[in-house]
Scaffold this motif. Sequence first.
Motif, PDB file in Angstrom:
ATOM      1  N   UNK A  82     -18.749  -1.478  -6.339  1.00  0.00           N
ATOM      2  CA  UNK A  82     -18.009  -0.279  -5.938  1.00  0.00           C
ATOM      3  C   UNK A  82     -16.604  -0.283  -6.520  1.00  0.00           C
ATOM      4  N   UNK A  83     -16.143   0.880  -6.949  1.00  0.00           N
ATOM      5  CA  UNK A  83     -14.765   1.050  -7.359  1.00  0.00           C
ATOM      6  C   UNK A  83     -14.008   1.755  -6.238  1.00  0.00           C
ATOM      7  N   UNK A  84     -12.954   1.128  -5.777  1.00  0.00           N
ATOM      8  CA  UNK A  84     -12.119   1.718  -4.733  1.00  0.00           C
ATOM      9  C   UNK A  84     -10.811   2.172  -5.370  1.00  0.00           C
ATOM     10  N   UNK A  85     -10.563   3.467  -5.326  1.00  0.00           N
ATOM     11  CA  UNK A  85      -9.319   4.006  -5.859  1.00  0.00           C
ATOM     12  C   UNK A  85      -8.190   3.747  -4.865  1.00  0.00           C
ATOM     13  N   UNK A  86      -7.030   3.409  -5.382  1.00  0.00           N
ATOM     14  CA  UNK A  86      -5.868   3.191  -4.516  1.00  0.00           C
ATOM     15  C   UNK A  86      -4.618   3.669  -5.240  1.00  0.00           C
ATOM     16  N   UNK A  87      -3.600   3.965  -4.466  1.00  0.00           N
ATOM     17  CA  UNK A  87      -2.318   4.430  -5.000  1.00  0.00           C
ATOM     18  C   UNK A  87      -1.267   3.415  -4.589  1.00  0.00           C
ATOM     19  N   UNK A  88      -0.547   2.879  -5.562  1.00  0.00           N
ATOM     20  CA  UNK A  88       0.399   1.800  -5.283  1.00  0.00           C
ATOM     21  C   UNK A  88       1.780   2.148  -5.817  1.00  0.00           C
ATOM     22  N   UNK A  89       2.802   1.800  -5.050  1.00  0.00           N
ATOM     23  CA  UNK A  89       4.191   2.000  -5.459  1.00  0.00           C
ATOM     24  C   UNK A  89       4.942   0.684  -5.307  1.00  0.00           C
ATOM     25  N   UNK A  90       5.766   0.377  -6.307  1.00  0.00           N
ATOM     26  CA  UNK A  90       6.491  -0.895  -6.329  1.00  0.00           C
ATOM     27  C   UNK A  90       7.955  -0.710  -5.947  1.00  0.00           C
ATOM     28  N   UNK A  91       8.500  -1.664  -5.193  1.00  0.00           N
ATOM     29  CA  UNK A  91       9.927  -1.597  -4.839  1.00  0.00           C
ATOM     30  C   UNK A  91      10.785  -2.031  -6.016  1.00  0.00           C
ATOM     31  N   UNK A  92      12.021  -1.631  -6.016  1.00  0.00           N
ATOM     32  CA  UNK A  92      12.971  -2.057  -7.038  1.00  0.00           C
ATOM     33  C   UNK A  92      13.771  -3.219  -6.470  1.00  0.00           C
ATOM     34  N   UNK A  93      13.198  -4.419  -6.598  1.00  0.00           N
ATOM     35  CA  UNK A  93      13.790  -5.625  -6.027  1.00  0.00           C
ATOM     36  C   UNK A  93      13.804  -6.739  -7.076  1.00  0.00           C
ATOM     37  N   UNK A  94      14.596  -7.771  -6.828  1.00  0.00           N
ATOM     38  CA  UNK A  94      14.739  -8.876  -7.781  1.00  0.00           C
ATOM     39  C   UNK A  94      13.719  -9.990  -7.547  1.00  0.00           C
ATOM     40  N   UNK A  95      13.200 -10.082  -6.339  1.00  0.00           N
ATOM     41  CA  UNK A  95      12.303 -11.180  -6.003  1.00  0.00           C
ATOM     42  C   UNK A  95      10.914 -10.655  -5.619  1.00  0.00           C
ATOM     43  N   UNK A  96       9.970 -11.571  -5.512  1.00  0.00           N
ATOM     44  CA  UNK A  96       8.627 -11.183  -5.114  1.00  0.00           C
ATOM     45  C   UNK A  96       8.659 -10.616  -3.692  1.00  0.00           C
ATOM     46  N   UNK A  97       7.795  -9.633  -3.453  1.00  0.00           N
ATOM     47  CA  UNK A  97       7.837  -8.912  -2.184  1.00  0.00           C
ATOM     48  C   UNK A  97       6.541  -9.027  -1.414  1.00  0.00           C
ATOM     49  N   UNK A  98       6.635  -8.822  -0.095  1.00  0.00           N
ATOM     50  CA  UNK A  98       5.458  -8.717   0.763  1.00  0.00           C
ATOM     51  C   UNK A  98       4.740  -7.403   0.454  1.00  0.00           C
ATOM     52  N   UNK A  99       3.419  -7.409   0.585  1.00  0.00           N
ATOM     53  CA  UNK A  99       2.631  -6.204   0.331  1.00  0.00           C
ATOM     54  C   UNK A  99       2.261  -5.539   1.649  1.00  0.00           C
ATOM     55  N   UNK A 100       2.380  -4.223   1.664  1.00  0.00           N
ATOM     56  CA  UNK A 100       2.038  -3.408   2.821  1.00  0.00           C
ATOM     57  C   UNK A 100       0.864  -2.499   2.440  1.00  0.00           C
TER      58      UNK A 100
END
Length: 298
Positions: free
Chosen positions: A75-93
């Motif tokens: 199955x292909x699951x479509x998703x929409x993702x937006x990235x924060x403008x940060x200097x370090x690795x971030x938690x995913x929500x």
Amino acid sequence: FHSPASLVLHRPKAIIRHSPSSAPVPPSTHMKLRTLLLAALCAFASAASAQDWAKPRLEKTTRHYEYVKVMNGTREVTAFITYPEVKTKATALVLLHDNQGLTDWARGMTDQGAEAGYITIAPDLLSGMGPKGGGTADFGGDRDAVSKGFAALGQKPDQITSDLDAIVAYVAKLPACNGKVVVGGFCWGGTQTFRFATNNQNIKAAFVFYGSPPNDEDLAKITSPVFGFYGSNDARINTTIPKTIELMKTAGKKFDPVTYEGAGHGFMKSGEDPAGSPENKKAREGAWIRLKAILAKL
């Protein structure tokens, strides 16, 4: 630059294929019926408009966003993702949409999550359920068709679980992610968030916005803290809270519900609508402040 008419992305679409290693936990027939009923009832609480007021955020944002395709087996699951403008690795929500699917509002919520500093992804859980084999966009805004799509989806709880397993596994391995993943959802998505917390032990927290709890016997499977967000004018959902508090306490699980006075069901969406009530707007503001404060401590 984002085209107002077509929402052209910053970059070409990214097609990512990922197969999760975890297997879904089969739910009971009772939960299937509850999911079906919830999808039908939530429809009356959601706005019927095209949510034009939600479009400007994505048209104006400078943050990078894109559609991705995540593989769940075949199955292909479509998703929409937006990235924060940060200097370090971030938690995913991971944000689970309401019973209208991956709408402009749901996609705009990913930008708001990224604005707060988190990689934010919203899967289209109607992927493959559209009349042409697509997802939410296939329904063309037809409310009746969307309701029927969710009714059919309600018969496939294992698919929902495995799709979410795939999304969580995918986003946790992104180079920009620190490996931490939390899940939140609204209305139908809130119910799925609570249920998913019983099936996935890798998420760090679950944020349930006016969703129903899972089956009583499944609560003991939860390993992450669950935070609830409810409107006081939502008896259908709120009557489940006292029992859930007691059962979670007995099971030794953390459940922290907050009810916002004067707010109705769906206040995170209606509180953003310019025509929304003052109570819903206040509840939305308070819920965002609380959500960001919790995320900052994880």
